[in-house]
Design a protein around this motif. Sequence first.
Motif, PDB file in Angstrom:
ATOM      1  N   PRO A 285      -9.072  -3.634 -14.121  1.00  0.00           N
ATOM      2  CA  PRO A 285      -8.110  -3.010 -13.188  1.00  0.00           C
ATOM      3  C   PRO A 285      -6.708  -3.603 -13.321  1.00  0.00           C
ATOM      4  CG  PRO A 285      -9.489  -4.590 -12.039  1.00  0.00           C
ATOM      5  CD  PRO A 285      -9.989  -4.564 -13.449  1.00  0.00           C
ATOM      6  N   LYS A 286      -5.707  -2.718 -13.142  1.00  0.00           N
ATOM      7  CA  LYS A 286      -4.311  -3.207 -13.117  1.00  0.00           C
ATOM      8  C   LYS A 286      -3.884  -3.465 -11.674  1.00  0.00           C
ATOM      9  CE  LYS A 286      -1.520  -0.958 -16.697  1.00  0.00           C
ATOM     10  NZ  LYS A 286      -0.749   0.267 -16.873  1.00  0.00           N
ATOM     11  N   VAL A 287      -4.410  -2.596 -10.803  1.00  0.00           N
ATOM     12  CA  VAL A 287      -4.091  -2.654  -9.367  1.00  0.00           C
ATOM     13  C   VAL A 287      -5.384  -2.335  -8.612  1.00  0.00           C
ATOM     14  CG1 VAL A 287      -1.662  -1.955  -9.601  1.00  0.00           C
ATOM     15  CG2 VAL A 287      -3.442  -0.203  -9.490  1.00  0.00           C
ATOM     16  N   ASP A 288      -5.312  -2.239  -7.288  1.00  0.00           N
ATOM     17  CA  ASP A 288      -6.505  -1.849  -6.523  1.00  0.00           C
ATOM     18  C   ASP A 288      -7.054  -0.544  -7.093  1.00  0.00           C
ATOM     19  OD1 ASP A 288      -6.409  -3.982  -4.891  1.00  0.00           O
ATOM     20  OD2 ASP A 288      -5.534  -2.936  -3.158  1.00  0.00           O
ATOM     21  N   LEU A 289      -8.379  -0.488  -7.206  1.00  0.00           N
ATOM     22  CA  LEU A 289      -8.980   0.628  -7.926  1.00  0.00           C
ATOM     23  C   LEU A 289     -10.133   1.210  -7.118  1.00  0.00           C
ATOM     24  CD1 LEU A 289      -8.829   1.854 -10.861  1.00  0.00           C
ATOM     25  CD2 LEU A 289     -10.609   0.234 -11.487  1.00  0.00           C
ATOM     26  N   VAL A 290     -10.241   2.538  -7.109  1.00  0.00           N
ATOM     27  CA  VAL A 290     -11.425   3.172  -6.506  1.00  0.00           C
ATOM     28  C   VAL A 290     -12.097   4.003  -7.597  1.00  0.00           C
ATOM     29  CG1 VAL A 290     -12.310   4.685  -4.685  1.00  0.00           C
ATOM     30  CG2 VAL A 290     -10.281   3.274  -4.248  1.00  0.00           C
ATOM     31  N   LEU A 291     -13.348   3.647  -7.889  1.00  0.00           N
ATOM     32  CA  LEU A 291     -14.097   4.331  -8.949  1.00  0.00           C
ATOM     33  C   LEU A 291     -15.198   5.194  -8.349  1.00  0.00           C
ATOM     34  CD1 LEU A 291     -14.632   1.498 -11.606  1.00  0.00           C
ATOM     35  CD2 LEU A 291     -13.053   3.432 -11.745  1.00  0.00           C
ATOM     36  N   ASN A 292     -15.487   6.280  -9.012  1.00  0.00           N
ATOM     37  CA  ASN A 292     -16.558   7.174  -8.556  1.00  0.00           C
ATOM     38  C   ASN A 292     -17.905   6.671  -9.091  1.00  0.00           C
ATOM     39  OD1 ASN A 292     -17.616   9.392  -7.309  1.00  0.00           O
ATOM     40  ND2 ASN A 292     -17.296  10.753  -9.054  1.00  0.00           N
TER      41      ASN A 292
END
Length: 426
Positions: free
Chosen positions: A418-425
């Motif tokens: 991740p580069k920044v906060d991440l939301v993955l499915n």
Amino acid sequence: MVDNIVEIASILVLLLIASYVGTLVLGNLRLARAATGGVEAERKLLDVRVAGLVQQQLLERERVESKWNGFRKFEVWKKIEEGGGICSFYLRPHDKKKLPPFHPGQYLTFRLQLPNDKQATTIRCYSLSDSANQEFYRVSIKRNPPPRDAAKANLAASVSNFFHDQINFGAILDVKAPAGGFWLDLTHHTPIVLIGGGVGVTPVLSMLNAVAASHSTREVWFFYGVRNKAEHIMREHFAMMEREYPNFHINICYSEPTKDCVAGVDYQHAERVSVELFKKVLPSNNYHFYLCGPPPMMTSLYEDLTAWGVPEEAVHFEAFGPATIKKVAAQQAAPATTEAGAAISVTFATSGKVVPWDGKVASLLELAESNGVSIASGCRAGNCGTCVTAIKSGDVRYIREPGEKPEAGSCLTCISVPKVDLVLNA
Ligand SMILES: Cc1cc2nc3c(=O)[nH]c(=O)nc-3n(C[C@H](O)[C@H](O)[C@H](O)COP(=O)(O)OP(=O)(O)OC[C@H]3O[C@@H](n4cnc5c(N)ncnc54)[C@H](O)[C@@H]3O)c2cc1C
Ligand code: FES
């Protein structure tokens, strides 16, 4: 006609290059003659090296020219039980067209339709276990044992069991072109140590066979670790390698020899493959090491080799499953914070888990696995596309160039961080 002229011209260019290289090498060899022995021996060595160089350049051109995109149909030409729960499959292209050479150590990616899962296809990777050959590709597959947790048992979902039980002579398979970054450069002549644990012997066996096929006089030490004779595949082949190639030093290690295992015949060392053993057997630590085996073996070998003073760049490895080697984490993981210094979190939306990114694992796939989030994987190297996951928000960075770029809005979790906060499915 024009093709033939171009072909002949390029072979002539290769021969010119080879003779130029030969002249340079011969010059150096002559300078070293007093120290290294007779002119005749030098000339033979030079002949072998020049022939090897030309052969490798021709193979490389062929490899690039005949590589295919996507999946290609192959048929099973031969199926051989190797013992120890391992079966070899010999594959030929269904269209009978040319079979591209590959780098020894690379793997094939298979797309399979398992009988109980008509909706989806399943991807698995298997290392090529022989040297490049015009006739066939060979993979050697170990039957997966049942999982320790009986609740997770699902034989119908196991590709290795499917291969053993249902893939026979004449079966047609979808196969991607050889890929992977764990391979031996046959144009080099530096001494090497090849180490295989269990079925992890497959890529290093390909390397061994390729050095033999190239007629190189390269010094090769080969360590193969298994429990005992019951798991030791291709015994006669390894014995032949030791007999026929004076530059090969084959070391078979049994960690639990049984009564029917004969020391000095079936195996050389009644112990695990370890750096302690290398210290006893190898003349020095000045080698390039290529290792593939179960994660605990790889981790301890990697740590002990570097502690022994082997530079990191001289230790090459491949994992068949989640890699635990610290080197991966140290070299490839992203910083634990954004460029602005803020902490990063990864949300696995479907699993309802929010996990801080601490930069200690190598990839988003490993972060998912270490937190009990299931993401399917195949090659774990950015080539097969199996681990592709939709990004709901945030952004990722690739730690290596993907073999095939995923669609916008998704990422290959095995090679991204991740580069920044991440939301993955997931
Ligand atoms: C680059 C690379 C190269 C590789 N090269 C090789 C190679 O040369 N040779 C080789 O053998 N492997 C190799 N592998 C490993 C291979 O890709 C598979 O991971 C391995 O064969 C296990 O796959 P599987 O589908 O049988 O089992 P898994 O992927 O472990 O399991 C799939 C499902 O089946 C279930 N399951 C599995 N086995 C059983 C069982 N016996 N009973 C009940 N349920 C079961 C599991 O619980 C799970 O639900 C390589 C992997 C990589 C990444
Ligand atoms: S597992 Fe193959 S691309 Fe990620």
